[in-house]
Each structure stands twice: as C-alpha cells, then as structure tokens.
Design an enzyme around this catalytic site. Structure first.
Site, PDB file in Angstrom:
ATOM      1  N   HIS A   1    -115.484 -82.618  63.997  1.00 54.39           N
ATOM      2  CA  HIS A   1    -117.005 -82.522  64.168  1.00 54.39           C
ATOM      3  C   HIS A   1    -117.794 -82.952  63.365  1.00 54.39           C
ATOM      4  CE1 HIS A   1    -120.417 -79.839  64.175  1.00 54.39           C
ATOM      5  NE2 HIS A   1    -120.535 -80.210  65.207  1.00 54.39           N
ATOM      6  N   SER A   2    -118.822 -83.871  64.105  1.00 54.77           N
ATOM      7  CA  SER A   2    -119.785 -84.459  63.192  1.00 54.77           C
ATOM      8  C   SER A   2    -119.162 -85.246  62.101  1.00 54.77           C
ATOM      9  CB  SER A   2    -120.595 -83.483  62.508  1.00 54.77           C
ATOM     10  OG  SER A   2    -121.900 -83.880  62.117  1.00 54.77           O
ATOM     11  N   MET A   3    -119.708 -84.920  60.859  1.00 55.66           N
ATOM     12  CA  MET A   3    -119.083 -85.580  59.607  1.00 55.66           C
ATOM     13  C   MET A   3    -117.445 -85.860  59.603  1.00 55.66           C
ATOM     14  SD  MET A   3    -119.144 -85.309  55.668  1.00 55.66           S
ATOM     15  CE  MET A   3    -117.738 -84.196  55.629  1.00 55.66           C
TER      16      MET A   3
END
Length: 300
Positions: A99-101
C-alpha cells in the site's frame, strides 16, 4: 486469528504478524509511510484462507527496531528489509502486496528480484517513486533530507506522550483519508502506553527518508522488466486520482502510456487512499480473484 513474528537483524529485529496456514501460498504485505502492519487487519480476513499472509513492519515503524543512531532511512533500506524477511521465512517465490510507499518498495523489489515474485498487488501505488523533473528540485530534495536529519539529531527530543484521544486526533489531523476506526487500528501497533500517556513508536527519522526516485525512461524500461502478473487498485478519492492522471504532467502521461502498452488496465474503485482499511470489502473481491485465478493476464 494472527500470530506475532520477529526476525533478527543486525540492529535488532523486524516485527511482523501472520494469518493463515504456514504451508499456504506466501503473501508478503507492505504498509505505507509511517503506518504499520495493522493497516491490513481488516482486509486480510476477507482474502482467500489458503494463503499465508505475513504483514511486516518496516524498520522504524510499528514494533520493528529503529535503525542505529546516526543512520538515515534510505528507500533501499526498506527493500532490503523485504529481502531479509523473505530469507528468514525461506521463501523462494511469493506474492507481494503493498500500500502506498509499500507499493513502491514492492515494485522496486520486483524489479531487483523478479524471479522471487509471482504476483504483484499495488494498492494506491504505481510501484514507483517519481523523481523531480527539474535538476535543481532534485538537488534541493537531497539537501533537505540531510539538513532535516541533522536538525532532528541536534534536538534529541524525548518522544511526546499524549492521551489516547489526543494521539488519535493527531493521527487523523495528519491524514484526512483515515477514519477514526482505521486510525485506532493503526495506533494499536503504532504507539506504546507509558505512565505519561501514548508515545508513537515510529522513528522520527523515517519522516525524512532518502528516496530512490526514477526518471521517465527508467520507469518505462523497468516496466518492460516486470514478468509477473500485476494488479493495481486506485481509489477515486485517493492520492492518485486516476481519471486526472493524464492532465497532471508529461511524466505521468508517459508513464500511463507505458502502462497501457505493457500491462493493460487500472482497476478504479470508490474510496480514499486507505480504502483497504476503511472499506476493505470494496477491494477484497478484486484481490481474492487475482490471488486465486492462475491464468490472469497482467493488469495495471
């Protein structure tokens, strides 16, 4: 039900939590910047039960050890954390979900070790950290990382203690995409109770991470390198805003063109940047199908 895991590293340990049978198909789950493994608490119980899910805390996050004094957090350090955990688990080939980073870390790991990744699931991430288009902006970003790190070391502040209500409120103020329930779930692993109140576990130095950014040409070439099945899920009200990507700048336009020519489609869902935590049922069916269908074509 889940179990807690600890993997020794030279500076302490990397913490993780696991769901499912250890003999099941391995899935390594990577959280976003300044979050922790609890970001997957509501999603994983909705996914296929035949898999073995391990959600790790990156160094300096959640229950994992902070890096030694004087050491900054480089993006590739997080990629190395993944390699260390995979080695400890003796996983030779596994699925990555980020998720994300965590998606950017998963993408970079996939580029470096393509033979180890059978499927790649990116939640609110394109699998890249985008480099500033201007050379001076790039130089400023590197200088800022060094200056901020030295300033943090000079202050050597004692972590601030807050009441549970204040700790949650501060977390929600810093991230408008989180619901109160989602914030409380992250705090369960992201803070420690002391006599003075809750103290955030995350290392303040992780806020000034030195990124391994990529240019347009590098991104396009790396896309060609991916030989794994890829699923990318983006939220309508998330940070990527997929229906507006084409108008942002030439970088994103070139990247999207490469996506369309190599990996076909983006799956867009209603929700925010934390849709997997706030409304996991919105994405669980898509992910479950992707995990279980063996002949799924690459999707992006």
């Amino acid at each position: 039900m889940f179990s807690e895991l600890k993997f020794p590293v030279p500076w302490g340990h990397v913490a993780a939590k696991a769901w499912g049978p250890s003999e099941g198909h391995p899935v390594l789950c990577l959280h976003g910047w300044l979050d922790n493994a609890n970001t997957f608490d509501k999603l994983i119980p909705l996914l296929p039960r035949g898999c073995y899910y391990v959600a790790m805390d990156f160094s300096g996050h959640g229950l994992s050890s902070h890096r030694p004094a004087g050491c900054p957090y480089h993006f590739l350090d997080y990629v190395t954390d993944v390699r260390r955990v995979a080695e400890a688990l003796q996983w030779r080939r596994f699925t990555l979900m980020g998720h994300s980073m965590g998606g950017a870390v998963a993408g970079m790991f996939c580029f470096l070790y393509p033979e180890m990744v059978d499927k790649l699931i990116l939640l609110e991430s394109l699998g890249f950290l985008l480099a500033p288009e201007d050379t001076e902006a790039w130089l400023k970003s590197k200088r800022r990382v060094i200056d901020m790190l030295l300033n943090l070391e000079a202050k050597e502040q004692t972590p601030k203690a807050r009441s549970p209500e204040a700790a949650l409120q501060r977390l929600l103020e810093a991230n408008s995409h989180l619901t109160a329930e989602g914030g409380a779930i992250l705090l369960q692993r992201g803070a420690t109770e002391t006599p003075a109140g809750l103290v955030y576990n995350r290392d303040m130095r992780a806020r000034v991470q030195s990124r391994e950014s990529l240019t347009v040409d590098q991104c396009v070439k790396l896309l060609q390198k991916i030989q794994d099945r890829v699923l990318i899920i983006v939220s309508q009200d998330g940070l990527l805003v997929p229906h507006k990507l084409h108008s942002r700048n030439h970088f994103v336009k070139a990247l999207r063109k490469a996506f369309e020519s190599t990996l076909k489609e983006v799956v867009e869902v209603p929700g925010s940047h934390f849709v997997h935590l706030n409304e996991p049922e919105v994405v669980s069916g898509i992910i479950s199908n992707f995990l279980t269908v063996q002949n799924t074509r690459a999707r992006l």
